[in-house]
Design a protein around this motif. Sequence first.
Motif, mmCIF file in Angstrom:
data_model
loop_
_atom_site.group_PDB
_atom_site.id
_atom_site.type_symbol
_atom_site.label_atom_id
_atom_site.label_comp_id
_atom_site.label_asym_id
_atom_site.label_seq_id
_atom_site.Cartn_x
_atom_site.Cartn_y
_atom_site.Cartn_z
ATOM 1 N N ILE A 121 -22.405 -51.718 -47.453
ATOM 2 C CA ILE A 121 -22.869 -50.768 -48.469
ATOM 3 C C ILE A 121 -21.691 -50.463 -49.385
ATOM 4 C CG2 ILE A 121 -23.831 -48.476 -48.894
ATOM 5 C CD1 ILE A 121 -25.088 -48.610 -46.103
ATOM 6 N N MET A 122 -21.945 -50.481 -50.690
ATOM 7 C CA MET A 122 -20.887 -50.227 -51.671
ATOM 8 C C MET A 122 -21.214 -48.992 -52.498
ATOM 9 S SD MET A 122 -19.442 -52.638 -54.802
ATOM 10 C CE MET A 122 -20.497 -51.948 -56.073
ATOM 11 N N LEU A 123 -20.280 -48.074 -52.569
ATOM 12 C CA LEU A 123 -20.376 -46.923 -53.460
ATOM 13 C C LEU A 123 -20.035 -47.384 -54.874
ATOM 14 C CD1 LEU A 123 -20.526 -43.774 -53.910
ATOM 15 C CD2 LEU A 123 -18.060 -43.769 -53.468
ATOM 16 N N ILE A 124 -20.939 -47.152 -55.812
ATOM 17 C CA ILE A 124 -20.675 -47.528 -57.200
ATOM 18 C C ILE A 124 -19.825 -46.444 -57.854
ATOM 19 C CG2 ILE A 124 -21.712 -47.982 -59.459
ATOM 20 C CD1 ILE A 124 -24.138 -49.104 -58.021
ATOM 21 N N THR A 125 -18.664 -46.842 -58.362
ATOM 22 C CA THR A 125 -17.756 -45.898 -59.001
ATOM 23 C C THR A 125 -17.802 -45.963 -60.519
ATOM 24 O OG1 THR A 125 -15.955 -47.514 -58.810
ATOM 25 C CG2 THR A 125 -16.187 -45.899 -57.021
ATOM 26 N N ASP A 126 -18.340 -47.060 -61.050
ATOM 27 C CA ASP A 126 -18.467 -47.216 -62.503
ATOM 28 C C ASP A 126 -19.333 -48.453 -62.736
ATOM 29 O OD1 ASP A 126 -18.177 -46.765 -65.215
ATOM 30 O OD2 ASP A 126 -15.981 -46.713 -65.171
ATOM 31 N N HIS A 127 -19.702 -48.685 -63.991
ATOM 32 C CA HIS A 127 -20.508 -49.877 -64.256
ATOM 33 C C HIS A 127 -20.108 -50.556 -65.552
ATOM 34 C CE1 HIS A 127 -23.460 -47.112 -66.529
ATOM 35 N NE2 HIS A 127 -23.092 -48.006 -67.412
ATOM 36 N N ILE A 128 -20.545 -51.806 -65.682
ATOM 37 C CA ILE A 128 -20.388 -52.600 -66.896
ATOM 38 C C ILE A 128 -21.779 -53.081 -67.293
ATOM 39 C CG2 ILE A 128 -19.348 -54.637 -67.955
ATOM 40 C CD1 ILE A 128 -17.183 -54.538 -65.762
ATOM 41 N N ASN A 129 -22.170 -52.814 -68.518
ATOM 42 C CA ASN A 129 -23.492 -53.215 -68.997
ATOM 43 C C ASN A 129 -23.379 -54.567 -69.693
ATOM 44 O OD1 ASN A 129 -25.985 -53.514 -70.180
ATOM 45 N ND2 ASN A 129 -26.009 -51.541 -71.211
ATOM 46 N N LEU A 130 -23.826 -55.612 -69.008
ATOM 47 C CA LEU A 130 -23.795 -56.967 -69.563
ATOM 48 C C LEU A 130 -25.182 -57.452 -69.955
ATOM 49 C CD1 LEU A 130 -21.280 -58.626 -67.061
ATOM 50 C CD2 LEU A 130 -20.832 -57.874 -69.402
ATOM 51 N N SER A 131 -26.142 -56.544 -70.018
ATOM 52 C CA SER A 131 -27.535 -56.931 -70.256
ATOM 53 C C SER A 131 -27.878 -57.118 -71.723
ATOM 54 C CB SER A 131 -28.460 -55.862 -69.686
ATOM 55 O OG SER A 131 -28.429 -54.704 -70.505
ATOM 56 N N GLY A 132 -27.106 -56.493 -72.621
ATOM 57 C CA GLY A 132 -27.472 -56.496 -74.035
ATOM 58 C C GLY A 132 -28.543 -55.476 -74.366
ATOM 59 N N MET A 133 -28.914 -54.613 -73.392
ATOM 60 C CA MET A 133 -29.957 -53.613 -73.600
ATOM 61 C C MET A 133 -29.406 -52.221 -73.317
ATOM 62 S SD MET A 133 -33.354 -55.386 -71.905
ATOM 63 C CE MET A 133 -32.668 -55.687 -70.288
ATOM 64 N N ASN A 134 -30.133 -51.208 -73.818
ATOM 65 C CA ASN A 134 -29.797 -49.823 -73.529
ATOM 66 C C ASN A 134 -31.091 -49.009 -73.623
ATOM 67 O OD1 ASN A 134 -28.958 -46.940 -74.105
ATOM 68 N ND2 ASN A 134 -26.919 -47.852 -73.901
ATOM 69 N N PRO A 135 -31.377 -48.157 -72.646
ATOM 70 C CA PRO A 135 -32.650 -47.427 -72.652
ATOM 71 C C PRO A 135 -32.755 -46.355 -73.721
ATOM 72 C CG PRO A 135 -31.263 -46.650 -70.864
ATOM 73 C CD PRO A 135 -30.587 -47.855 -71.436
ATOM 74 N N LEU A 136 -31.658 -46.080 -74.421
ATOM 75 C CA LEU A 136 -31.692 -45.049 -75.461
ATOM 76 C C LEU A 136 -31.835 -45.637 -76.865
ATOM 77 C CD1 LEU A 136 -28.937 -42.608 -74.125
ATOM 78 C CD2 LEU A 136 -31.397 -42.618 -73.659
ATOM 79 N N ILE A 137 -31.904 -46.952 -76.968
ATOM 80 C CA ILE A 137 -32.115 -47.575 -78.272
ATOM 81 C C ILE A 137 -33.471 -47.130 -78.838
ATOM 82 C CG2 ILE A 137 -32.597 -49.772 -79.452
ATOM 83 C CD1 ILE A 137 -30.497 -51.060 -77.653
ATOM 84 N N GLY A 138 -33.452 -46.670 -80.079
ATOM 85 C CA GLY A 138 -34.673 -46.215 -80.730
ATOM 86 C C GLY A 138 -34.912 -44.723 -80.629
ATOM 87 N N GLU A 139 -34.149 -44.042 -79.778
ATOM 88 C CA GLU A 139 -34.304 -42.588 -79.669
ATOM 89 C C GLU A 139 -33.657 -41.921 -80.872
ATOM 90 O OE1 GLU A 139 -32.673 -38.987 -76.817
ATOM 91 O OE2 GLU A 139 -33.458 -40.791 -75.859
#
Length: 268
Positions: A121-139
């Motif tokens: 099990i790994m505790l996530i301490t930070d992330h890198i967004n490599l998807s090219g998407m963001n859920p706040l686009i268009g807000e």
Amino acid sequence: MTPATDRLRHWLGDARPELAVILGSSLGGLADAVANARVLPYAGVPRFPRPSVSGHSGEVIVGDVAGRSVLLLKGRAHPYEDGDAAVMRPVIEALAGLGIRRVLLTNAAGSLLPAVGPGRIMLITDHINLSGMNPLIGEAGDERFVSMTGAYDASLAEGLRAAAKAEAIDLAEGVYAWFSGPSFETPAEIRMARTLGADAVGMSTVPETILARRFGLRVAALSVITNLGAGIGGASPSHAETKSEGAKATADMTRLVTRFVQDLDHGR
């Protein structure tokens, strides 16, 4: 109040969950640790997504874990299912509307570290967004400009470290990279992610973290390592491996989350 929040508020009745937990691939077994559980299918909540991936049943569960009221979301919808990075927005927005201020996200992930193999099990301490998407686009509005510094709450992370120590669970820590999926990463993409500083890869969690921060929720996140990334030691990941290895970690995840909830205080 959104229609989803209103429906859940009526369904919860007198229950006041102190924590919400979103369960990732094949981690639904954690729900068995919930006492006095009540279940509501996502289909019974307005605008809630309907997961189409095996291992994600799509149920809201409320009950007691270690004597504390907890809300579990058994399964998630992923952006790769229909191309919508904000597919989990109705869920996160409803949690905020209910007054829940802490959320624990879980997922199955591939490790980029040979020493951190399946079952850990790994505790996530930070992330890198490599998807090219963001859920706040268009807000619209300034609320979309969300700071992601400290996205994973330090106090909640410390609580998970303490719970792991108390349960003698060898908790790894690292940075999680989000790829859009649904195809697994190539060996070259895994090498790139390692060069960029990622320790694990997966196809979820990051959009939920962004949404949670947008709505003022504090976030902690755990990955169950189900495989090594493509090309590491000859690894070639599959969804069957993700499901089988994720299920094997259910016992450790249940002990970890139960102790975390038991020791959760109002200041954390």
